[in-house]
Design a protein around this motif. Structure first.
Motif, short mmCIF file in Angstrom:
data_model
loop_
_atom_site.label_atom_id
_atom_site.label_comp_id
_atom_site.label_asym_id
_atom_site.label_seq_id
_atom_site.Cartn_x
_atom_site.Cartn_y
_atom_site.Cartn_z
N GLN A 79 0.82 -1.07 0.03
CA GLN A 79 0.04 0.12 0.12
C GLN A 79 0.68 1.38 -0.14
OE1 GLN A 79 -3.51 0.28 2.32
NE2 GLN A 79 -3.89 -1.82 2.62
N GLU A 80 1.96 1.39 0.83
CA GLU A 80 2.87 2.30 0.85
C GLU A 80 3.49 2.47 -0.51
OE1 GLU A 80 4.46 5.88 1.79
OE2 GLU A 80 3.09 4.89 2.83
N LEU A 104 -7.20 11.92 -9.57
CA LEU A 104 -6.08 11.63 -8.95
C LEU A 104 -6.30 11.52 -7.30
CD1 LEU A 104 -3.36 13.84 -10.59
CD2 LEU A 104 -3.81 11.36 -10.97
N GLU A 105 -7.22 12.36 -6.94
CA GLU A 105 -7.57 12.19 -5.48
C GLU A 105 -8.25 10.94 -4.89
OE1 GLU A 105 -9.57 15.63 -4.48
OE2 GLU A 105 -8.16 17.04 -4.82
N GLU A 106 -9.10 10.54 -5.90
CA GLU A 106 -9.90 9.51 -5.54
C GLU A 106 -9.28 8.09 -5.81
OE1 GLU A 106 -13.12 9.92 -8.65
OE2 GLU A 106 -14.44 11.10 -7.16
N ILE A 107 -8.34 8.11 -6.82
CA ILE A 107 -7.52 6.79 -7.10
C ILE A 107 -6.59 6.38 -5.80
CG2 ILE A 107 -5.37 7.58 -7.97
CD1 ILE A 107 -5.99 5.64 -10.07
N ARG A 108 -6.33 7.48 -4.99
CA ARG A 108 -5.47 7.27 -3.80
C ARG A 108 -6.39 7.24 -2.39
NH1 ARG A 108 -1.44 11.81 -4.57
NH2 ARG A 108 -1.92 11.24 -6.70
N SER A 109 -7.77 7.15 -2.41
CA SER A 109 -8.41 7.04 -1.40
C SER A 109 -7.91 5.67 -0.76
CB SER A 109 -9.79 6.91 -1.69
OG SER A 109 -10.35 5.48 -2.50
N PRO A 110 -8.14 5.57 0.63
CA PRO A 110 -7.88 4.43 1.60
C PRO A 110 -8.48 3.09 0.96
CG PRO A 110 -8.14 6.01 2.91
CD PRO A 110 -8.61 6.60 1.60
N GLU A 111 -9.71 3.20 0.52
CA GLU A 111 -10.37 2.03 -0.17
C GLU A 111 -9.57 1.59 -1.41
OE1 GLU A 111 -12.89 4.13 2.71
OE2 GLU A 111 -11.89 4.62 0.61
N VAL A 140 -6.69 2.25 -2.63
CA VAL A 140 -5.17 1.97 -2.47
C VAL A 140 -5.09 0.63 -2.06
CG1 VAL A 140 -3.21 2.21 -1.05
CG2 VAL A 140 -4.27 4.21 -2.13
N ALA A 141 -6.08 -0.05 -1.07
CA ALA A 141 -6.26 -1.04 -0.41
C ALA A 141 -6.61 -2.19 -1.65
CB ALA A 141 -7.15 -1.32 0.75
N THR A 142 -7.72 -1.71 -2.64
CA THR A 142 -7.82 -2.45 -3.46
C THR A 142 -6.81 -2.90 -4.52
OG1 THR A 142 -10.20 -2.02 -3.49
CG2 THR A 142 -9.37 -2.72 -5.59
N ALA A 143 -6.31 -1.91 -4.82
CA ALA A 143 -4.97 -1.91 -5.76
C ALA A 143 -3.67 -2.80 -5.14
CB ALA A 143 -4.16 -0.64 -6.02
N ALA A 144 -3.67 -2.58 -3.71
CA ALA A 144 -2.56 -3.44 -3.20
C ALA A 144 -2.95 -4.89 -2.95
CB ALA A 144 -2.18 -2.99 -1.70
N THR A 146 -4.86 3.07 -13.13
CA THR A 146 -4.98 1.95 -12.30
C THR A 146 -4.09 0.87 -12.91
OG1 THR A 146 -6.91 1.03 -13.36
CG2 THR A 146 -7.16 2.20 -11.39
N LEU A 147 -4.05 0.33 -14.31
CA LEU A 147 -3.30 -0.40 -14.75
C LEU A 147 -1.88 -0.17 -14.69
CD1 LEU A 147 -5.58 -1.57 -17.87
CD2 LEU A 147 -5.18 -2.81 -15.99
N ASN A 148 -1.41 0.53 -15.10
CA ASN A 148 -0.08 1.32 -15.05
C ASN A 148 0.75 1.27 -13.77
OD1 ASN A 148 0.39 3.73 -17.57
ND2 ASN A 148 0.05 1.54 -17.84
N ASN A 149 -0.01 1.66 -12.72
CA ASN A 149 0.58 1.83 -11.45
C ASN A 149 0.46 0.26 -10.69
OD1 ASN A 149 1.48 4.54 -10.62
ND2 ASN A 149 -0.69 4.76 -11.24
N ILE A 150 -0.52 -0.37 -11.09
CA ILE A 150 -0.74 -1.76 -10.44
C ILE A 150 0.45 -2.90 -11.21
CG2 ILE A 150 -2.31 -3.89 -10.45
CD1 ILE A 150 -4.56 -2.09 -9.64
N SER A 151 0.44 -2.70 -12.62
CA SER A 151 1.26 -3.87 -13.07
C SER A 151 2.82 -3.52 -12.87
CB SER A 151 1.06 -3.58 -14.58
OG SER A 151 1.41 -2.21 -15.30
N THR A 152 3.10 -1.98 -12.63
CA THR A 152 4.68 -1.57 -12.16
C THR A 152 4.65 -2.21 -10.70
OG1 THR A 152 4.63 0.28 -13.64
CG2 THR A 152 6.13 0.50 -11.80
N ALA A 153 3.75 -1.98 -9.75
CA ALA A 153 4.12 -2.36 -8.42
C ALA A 153 4.22 -4.10 -8.43
CB ALA A 153 2.76 -2.04 -7.77
#
Length: 611
Positions: A51-52, A301-308, A310-314, A523-530
């Motif tokens: 998440q971080e 950009l604000e919504e994509i980093r909401s706690p919910e 971010v938790a989903t992405a992680a 969503t896809l770029n950041n998740i695939s990179t992570a």
């Protein structure tokens, strides 16, 4: 003259030749090639706290809004918008050209217009001829042709002549305009399309992401077009990328926003002059001002980093990374946004040295870890649907063509097979493909965005039925939903997903669905990179497993080796060519999964231990 990339000789000779004669491809000074301070310890962070790590990646997108606001208020942007409108009004064609990530972006913009026109013709049957003409008024020129959607065509971007000839072959009329896009501002093939446009005396724009003064001072081919008064330069520099050199991220995001906003605004002005208010209302297009669009992006950009979120992405990163570590494979199933998912998935191969998409004829290659399929159509129809209703625009150049353009000896003696029929051999449709589920674990991931996530009944049930059929052999059925409405629906057509990953984002409706494309991209770029970072394919925020298929990537690989192994540029360059020479004898499977840069670091590590 052959370069070190094609010339025979020892690794030392090739390295010295590259250092001495290819200085125009030594690009470490570019802003887009630098390491971003916000993500310096990204790979380490992802190992301990996903998440971080996601928040670190998202934070770099904050560099975009200030530049975006400045750009849309500029005279260059207004000129871009006005020229697109005038081109449409005169019956001309707006061509977008790019290479790699910007080539895929060019195809996306063209396909988005064609998709809008197709949908509009269905809503207004009497206007079908109007929309058929409008659909043909955009075009995309991808370095290497549309085959390069699948994988890069080795060294094509190194040739100005290749881009020049691609644009000429696509046809240029006096009423046309060119929007050339290059993240670095130095891609030779994209610059070639600019020269072709200037020779045809049509309006020409150049969008890129490094300081214009720096480019003009350090790269001669860039200077020639940047300082040409006939070229309108739209500089989109936001700073370093989240991953050093990975311009598929922030660079292409702002390029999509600027080019997309300009085309949409011009398109709406053109539509208002050719359709009645009743017809416009029937299209259901929401007309935002430019400032409203900028604010919508900020909100996203604000919504994509909401706690919910971010938790989903992680959680999704953990799911997919765990699957890969166990030797598993993921297959994404898409509806209207195949190109978006396709783009992110194919770009992982050169960025992280993963097995590329393989055709039905390439059984010697390992299957890709991730693949994309359209459950409604066979492969040929899926390609046409993906491109907005046109067949792939491919190249069938002969040895004489390559000879006339100054191509390499390898291209002349054995021209690459990048024709249309070769493209159709990649099974991205609903064909049976046991390679997607003959290893364990495996997963069929439904990727849906915007209104797709709430499609039910007559409009949506066919897709869901098709997905159910194609996903039946898989162990897991997963939903990846952006702008989710599916979770709260009680209607019965929902597939029996084993797990749902839902991202709640506000997505305004615009003609080209720019915000749906942006939402998927972010969503896809950041998740695939992570995912790749957690999988071990990053070193800090460097692409530790980058490929070396052209001169720009050779330089990037050398700098990476130098950084990681703590050696000077020449030592790193010699070692890279040693690695490339040794890798020639490897099996195809091994070549496609191990990066020359990573192997060069390994060679230096062994030498250090021996000493």
């Amino acid at each position: 003259m052959e370069t070190s990339f094609e010339r025979s000789g020892s690794p030392v000779e090739k390295a010295d030749d590259f250092i001495k004669n290819e200085t125009q491809f030594h690009l470490g000074m570019l802003t887009t090639e630098q390491s971003h301070p916000k993500t310096r310890n990204l790979s380490q962070t992802l190992q301990s706290d996903v998440q971080e790590g996601m928040r670190m990646l998202y934070s770099v997108d904050d560099d975009i809004p200030p530049v975006l606001e400045k750009i849309v208020a500029s005279s260059e942007y207004r000129q871009l918008e006005s020229t697109i409108y005038q081109t449409l009004s005169k019956g001309g064609r707006v061509s977008f050209s790019g290479c790699g990530a910007t080539g895929r972006l060019s195809i996306l913009l063209d396909a988005a217009n064609k998709k809008f026109c197709r949908s509009s013709a269905e809503k207004l049957p009497a206007k079908k001829p109007f929309f058929e003409k409008l659909a043909a008024q955009t075009n995309a020129i991808m370095t290497g042709g549309d085959f390069a959607l699948i994988r890069s065509v080795e060294s094509f971007e190194d040739y100005v002549s290749f881009g020049y000839n691609q644009f000429k072959e696509a046809g240029i009329a006096p009423e046309d305009a060119l929007v050339a896009i290059s993240e670095g501002g130095e891609t030779s093939s994209v610059i070639g399309t600019i020269h072709a446009a200037l020779d045809a005396d049509i309006p020409t724009f150049f969008l890129f992401n490094n300081p214009s003064k720096l480019m003009a001072e350090r790269v001669e081919r860039s200077r020639k077009v940047i300082e040409d008064p006939r070229v309108t330069v739209v500089n989109l520099t936001t700073g370093p990328m989240a991953i050093a050199g990975s311009t598929r991220m922030q660079a292409t995001t702002i390029e999509l926003l600027v080019a997309g906003f300009a085309f949409e605004t011009a398109l709406l002005q053109y539509l208002k002059e050719n359709l009645t208010s009743v017809e416009l209302e029937a299209l259901g297009v929401f007309d935002q001002t430019l400032q409203e669009k900028v604010e919508s992006f900020k909100t996203m950009l604000e919504e994509i980093r909401s706690p919910e979120n971010v938790a989903t992405a992680a959680a999704y990163v953990d799911f997919e990374c765990d699957l890969y570590k166990k030797g598993g494979r993921v297959t994404y199933f898409t509806r209207d946004y195949t190109l978006d998912v396709f783009t992110d998935t194919t770009e992982r191969s050169p960025t992280f040295k993963l097995p590329p998409f393989r055709s039905l004829d390439e059984t010697e290659l390992p299957p890709p870890m991730a693949f994309v399929k359209d459950p409604l159509r066979n492969a040929k129809d899926a390609w046409i649907w993906l491109l907005g209703g046109v067949e792939p625009r491919c190249l069938e150049w002969t040895p004489d063509n390559y000879r006339a353009m100054g191509g390499s000896s390898a291209q002349i003696s054995d021209p690459p097979k990048i024709d249309r029929q070769t493209v159709y051999r990649f099974p991205i449709g609903n064909e049976e493909d046991p390679s997607r589920y003959d290893v364990h674990p495996n997963a069929a991931v439904a990727v849906l965005a915007d209104a797709e996530t709430g499609f039910w009944g007559a409009e949506g049930v066919d897709w869901f039925d098709a997905y159910e059929k194609c996903a039946s052999p898989f162990e897991q059925k997963i939903a990846y939903l952006v702008n989710n409405t599916l979770v709260t629906s009680s209607k019965p057509a929902a597939p029996n997903y084993g797990r749902i990953f839902a991202f709640n984002l506000a997505i305004p409706s615009t003609p080209l669905d720019i915000f749906s494309h942006i939402a998927l991209k972010l969503t896809l770029n950041n998740i695939s990179t992570a995912t790749m970072g957690k999988y071990g394919r990053l070193n800090g925020n460097w692409m530790a497993h980058v490929d070396a298929t052209n001169k720009k990537l050779v330089d990037r690989s050398v700098r990476l080796v130098s950084e990681i192994a703590n050696v000077d540029y020449r030592t790193a360059c010699v070692t890279l060519f040693e690695a490339l020479e040794e890798m020639e004898s490897w099996s195809m499977e091994k070549k496609k999964t191990i990066s020359p840069a990573a192997y060069a670091v390994e060679i230096l590590s062994k030498k250090s231990q021996e000493n």
